[in-house]
Design a protein around this motif. Structure first.
Motif, PDB file in Angstrom:
ATOM      1  N   ASP A  76       0.855  -1.341  -0.201  1.00 49.88           N
ATOM      2  CA  ASP A  76      -0.004   0.024   0.032  1.00 49.88           C
ATOM      3  C   ASP A  76       0.845   1.115   0.182  1.00 49.88           C
ATOM      4  O   ASP A  76       0.476   2.097  -0.911  1.00 49.88           O
ATOM      5  CB  ASP A  76      -1.036  -0.079   1.165  1.00 49.88           C
ATOM      6  CG  ASP A  76      -2.244  -1.052   1.070  1.00 49.88           C
ATOM      7  OD1 ASP A  76      -2.187  -1.569  -0.057  1.00 49.88           O
ATOM      8  OD2 ASP A  76      -2.580  -1.243   1.999  1.00 49.88           O
ATOM      9  N   GLU A  77       1.944   1.300   0.836  1.00 49.05           N
ATOM     10  CA  GLU A  77       2.557   2.353   0.829  1.00 49.05           C
ATOM     11  C   GLU A  77       3.564   2.488  -0.406  1.00 49.05           C
ATOM     12  O   GLU A  77       3.815   3.679  -0.937  1.00 49.05           O
ATOM     13  CB  GLU A  77       3.721   2.455   1.963  1.00 49.05           C
ATOM     14  CG  GLU A  77       4.828   3.217   2.245  1.00 49.05           C
ATOM     15  CD  GLU A  77       4.053   4.668   2.414  1.00 49.05           C
ATOM     16  OE1 GLU A  77       4.705   5.862   2.139  1.00 49.05           O
ATOM     17  OE2 GLU A  77       3.090   4.882   2.923  1.00 49.05           O
ATOM     18  N   LEU A  78       4.020   1.381  -1.117  1.00 45.07           N
ATOM     19  CA  LEU A  78       4.659   1.677  -2.170  1.00 45.07           C
ATOM     20  C   LEU A  78       3.850   2.129  -3.364  1.00 45.07           C
ATOM     21  O   LEU A  78       4.355   2.879  -3.997  1.00 45.07           O
ATOM     22  CB  LEU A  78       5.170  -0.067  -2.580  1.00 45.07           C
ATOM     23  CG  LEU A  78       6.028  -0.212  -3.962  1.00 45.07           C
ATOM     24  CD1 LEU A  78       7.210   0.426  -3.680  1.00 45.07           C
ATOM     25  CD2 LEU A  78       6.119  -1.498  -4.275  1.00 45.07           C
ATOM     26  N   GLU A  79       2.410   1.823  -3.555  1.00 44.44           N
ATOM     27  CA  GLU A  79       1.694   2.353  -4.324  1.00 44.44           C
ATOM     28  C   GLU A  79       1.506   3.814  -4.255  1.00 44.44           C
ATOM     29  O   GLU A  79       1.408   4.473  -5.235  1.00 44.44           O
ATOM     30  CB  GLU A  79       0.226   1.431  -4.391  1.00 44.44           C
ATOM     31  CG  GLU A  79      -0.728   1.985  -5.369  1.00 44.44           C
ATOM     32  CD  GLU A  79      -2.096   1.194  -5.268  1.00 44.44           C
ATOM     33  OE1 GLU A  79      -2.504   0.509  -6.274  1.00 44.44           O
ATOM     34  OE2 GLU A  79      -2.868   1.225  -3.970  1.00 44.44           O
ATOM     35  N   ARG A  80       1.226   4.083  -2.973  1.00 44.25           N
ATOM     36  CA  ARG A  80       1.078   5.611  -2.784  1.00 44.25           C
ATOM     37  C   ARG A  80       2.521   6.287  -3.159  1.00 44.25           C
ATOM     38  O   ARG A  80       2.404   7.464  -3.767  1.00 44.25           O
ATOM     39  CB  ARG A  80       0.741   5.713  -1.222  1.00 44.25           C
ATOM     40  CG  ARG A  80      -0.655   5.542  -0.728  1.00 44.25           C
ATOM     41  CD  ARG A  80      -0.854   5.997   0.678  1.00 44.25           C
ATOM     42  NE  ARG A  80      -0.166   5.517   1.696  1.00 44.25           N
ATOM     43  CZ  ARG A  80      -0.464   4.153   2.155  1.00 44.25           C
ATOM     44  NH1 ARG A  80      -1.854   3.893   2.022  1.00 44.25           N
ATOM     45  NH2 ARG A  80       0.085   3.848   3.195  1.00 44.25           N
ATOM     46  N   GLU A  81       3.571   5.934  -2.818  1.00 46.67           N
ATOM     47  CA  GLU A  81       4.991   6.513  -3.398  1.00 46.67           C
ATOM     48  C   GLU A  81       5.149   6.546  -4.717  1.00 46.67           C
ATOM     49  O   GLU A  81       5.394   7.593  -5.246  1.00 46.67           O
ATOM     50  CB  GLU A  81       6.169   5.849  -2.388  1.00 46.67           C
ATOM     51  CG  GLU A  81       6.126   6.244  -1.008  1.00 46.67           C
ATOM     52  CD  GLU A  81       6.434   7.596  -0.770  1.00 46.67           C
ATOM     53  OE1 GLU A  81       7.512   8.073  -1.327  1.00 46.67           O
ATOM     54  OE2 GLU A  81       5.833   8.211  -0.027  1.00 46.67           O
ATOM     55  N   PHE A  82       4.509   5.563  -5.415  1.00 42.11           N
ATOM     56  CA  PHE A  82       4.813   5.531  -6.753  1.00 42.11           C
ATOM     57  C   PHE A  82       3.911   6.560  -7.642  1.00 42.11           C
ATOM     58  O   PHE A  82       4.321   7.175  -8.401  1.00 42.11           O
ATOM     59  CB  PHE A  82       4.448   3.942  -7.345  1.00 42.11           C
ATOM     60  CG  PHE A  82       4.723   3.997  -8.950  1.00 42.11           C
ATOM     61  CD1 PHE A  82       5.994   3.943  -9.381  1.00 42.11           C
ATOM     62  CD2 PHE A  82       3.629   4.159  -9.955  1.00 42.11           C
ATOM     63  CE1 PHE A  82       6.142   3.837 -10.693  1.00 42.11           C
ATOM     64  CE2 PHE A  82       3.828   3.881 -11.053  1.00 42.11           C
ATOM     65  CZ  PHE A  82       5.141   3.792 -11.593  1.00 42.11           C
ATOM     66  N   ALA A  83       2.523   6.587  -6.919  1.00 42.94           N
ATOM     67  CA  ALA A  83       1.636   7.600  -7.460  1.00 42.94           C
ATOM     68  C   ALA A  83       2.333   9.001  -7.246  1.00 42.94           C
ATOM     69  O   ALA A  83       2.212   9.806  -8.192  1.00 42.94           O
ATOM     70  CB  ALA A  83       0.384   7.550  -6.900  1.00 42.94           C
ATOM     71  N   ALA A  84       2.809   9.447  -6.048  1.00 40.94           N
ATOM     72  CA  ALA A  84       3.244  10.484  -5.673  1.00 40.94           C
ATOM     73  C   ALA A  84       4.671  10.818  -6.588  1.00 40.94           C
ATOM     74  O   ALA A  84       4.667  12.092  -7.002  1.00 40.94           O
ATOM     75  CB  ALA A  84       3.563  10.703  -4.382  1.00 40.94           C
ATOM     76  N   ARG A  85       5.461   9.796  -6.574  1.00 39.71           N
ATOM     77  CA  ARG A  85       6.899  10.281  -7.164  1.00 39.71           C
ATOM     78  C   ARG A  85       6.871  10.011  -8.545  1.00 39.71           C
ATOM     79  O   ARG A  85       7.686  10.550  -9.376  1.00 39.71           O
ATOM     80  CB  ARG A  85       8.045   9.524  -6.503  1.00 39.71           C
ATOM     81  CG  ARG A  85       8.079   9.876  -5.105  1.00 39.71           C
ATOM     82  CD  ARG A  85       9.134   8.992  -4.272  1.00 39.71           C
ATOM     83  NE  ARG A  85      10.364   8.750  -4.968  1.00 39.71           N
ATOM     84  CZ  ARG A  85      11.188   7.755  -4.768  1.00 39.71           C
ATOM     85  NH1 ARG A  85      11.001   7.094  -3.704  1.00 39.71           N
ATOM     86  NH2 ARG A  85      12.400   7.985  -5.581  1.00 39.71           N
ATOM     87  N   VAL A  86       6.094   9.287  -9.228  1.00 42.10           N
ATOM     88  CA  VAL A  86       6.240   8.907 -10.665  1.00 42.10           C
ATOM     89  C   VAL A  86       4.976   9.050 -11.572  1.00 42.10           C
ATOM     90  O   VAL A  86       5.039   9.687 -12.442  1.00 42.10           O
ATOM     91  CB  VAL A  86       6.831   7.325 -10.794  1.00 42.10           C
ATOM     92  CG1 VAL A  86       6.987   7.054 -12.388  1.00 42.10           C
ATOM     93  CG2 VAL A  86       8.225   7.378 -10.117  1.00 42.10           C
ATOM     94  N   ALA A  87       3.860   8.423 -11.066  1.00 48.26           N
ATOM     95  CA  ALA A  87       2.716   8.353 -11.906  1.00 48.26           C
ATOM     96  C   ALA A  87       2.228   9.770 -12.109  1.00 48.26           C
ATOM     97  O   ALA A  87       1.788   9.995 -13.107  1.00 48.26           O
ATOM     98  CB  ALA A  87       1.745   7.600 -11.097  1.00 48.26           C
ATOM     99  N   ASP A  88       2.000  10.582 -10.870  1.00 48.31           N
ATOM    100  CA  ASP A  88       1.558  11.838 -11.080  1.00 48.31           C
ATOM    101  C   ASP A  88       2.531  12.622 -11.900  1.00 48.31           C
ATOM    102  O   ASP A  88       1.889  13.520 -12.958  1.00 48.31           O
ATOM    103  CB  ASP A  88       1.490  12.530  -9.857  1.00 48.31           C
ATOM    104  CG  ASP A  88       0.221  11.928  -8.998  1.00 48.31           C
ATOM    105  OD1 ASP A  88      -0.429  11.312  -9.292  1.00 48.31           O
ATOM    106  OD2 ASP A  88       0.337  12.562  -7.778  1.00 48.31           O
TER     107      ASP A  88
END
Length: 297
Positions: A76-88
């Motif tokens: 869950d944290e990995l998904e949030r971090e990926f969204a914030a740092r890369v996906a967005d």
């Protein structure tokens, strides 16, 4: 089959295997950003497949399989971090899943058993990594054949005159409980409202004579026309009947010696194989939709 689905003594534990499937506008730096993020998170990339629709200015799609110790706790944290740092940053659509958590699948069927029983058999043998939550049928004919697989069989009568009531009951059973619905020769048309409310993708199978031999007795019509190929198509379901994104197709050759029954038997064989491939690829997070097409990575 892939090693991620069926770990052996020489492969990494499935519980630590993640899948990252994504789509975005193509631009320089995408692969580096994704790989760098996973490396910083302590993940090791096992495989990476990518595709761009054009050399420049197209759509970029990528499927990355990685190993990360303690993935279940960190997901869950990995998904949030990926969204914030890369996906967005790159306006990505992405999905992050764990290989150790099979998709929950419901199968809808009518009276024909070949696709339904093939899916259940392959799942029992470990060839389809999914959890079959239920079989729903608008007829009770197949109950005894499903029972040995230990899967709940639910009879929900359905035809055009009671479609609304039938779909309401089906939605009560499916909504929030499954990740995928497979129409294994389910001979009822589903409404647009049902497709919207069910909350997950649906995969359908049909013979590839469509639209040339629509309606009743397609194999008889095909035999009369002297077809040289019998095939099948698996596709995602949309409101446009049999027009959804195609996932897989295959054919076998036939000739003037084949009877209508031969064509029907050969068609059933192709339908089984094509549908099982489509379901496998979906359950392994291999499919990216691009418009009304699919890219299988």
């Amino acid at each position: 089959m892939t090693s991620e689905s069926f770990p052996s003594a020489t492969t990494l534990p499935a519980k630590d295997i993640g899948r990252l499937l994504l789509r975005c506008a193509d631009r320089p730096g995408l692969v580096a950003a994704i790989s760098g993020f996973l490396s910083d998170a302590g993940a090791n990339i096992i495989s990476l497949d990518q595709h761009s629709t054009t050399q420049t200015g197209g759509t970029f799609m990528q499927r990355t399989i990685f190993h990360m110790p303690g993935l279940a706790a960190a997901r869950d944290e990995l998904e949030r971090e990926f969204a914030a740092r890369v996906a967005d940053q790159f306006a990505m659509d992405f999905r992050l899943t764990e290989a150790a958590k099979p998709k929950r699948v419901a199968i809808l069927a009518s009276r024909e058993d070949h696709c339904l029983l093939d899916l259940l058999w392959r799942n029992r043998r470990g060839e389809l990594d999914m959890s079959v939550a239920m079989v729903i049928s608008n007829h009770s004919d197949l109950a005894d054949q499903v029972r040995p697989f230990g899967v709940p069989f639910l009879h929900v009568p359905a035809h055009k005159d009671i479609r609304a009531e039938a779909e309401a009951r089906q939605l009560d059973l499916l909504r929030g409980n499954v990740d995928l619905v497979v129409l294994a020769r389910y001979m009822q048309i589903l409404s647009g409202a049902f497709l919207t409310e069910v909350g997950c993708p649906l995969i359908n199978i049909h013979h590839s004579f469509l639209p040339a031999f629509v309606g009743e007795a397609p194999y008889r019509k095909a035999r009369e026309r002297g077809v040289k190929l019998v095939g099948a198509t698996a596709h995602y379901v949309t409101e446009e009947l049999d027009e959804g994104p195609i996932i897989e197709q295959d054919v076998v050759r036939v000739d003037h010696r084949h009877t209508v029954d031969d064509l029907r038997r050969l068609g059933a064989d192709v339908e089984r194989v094509v549908l099982s491939r489509a379901v496998l690829w979906h359950c392994e997070d291999r499919i990216v939709q691009h418009g009304n097409q699919t890219i299988v990575l």
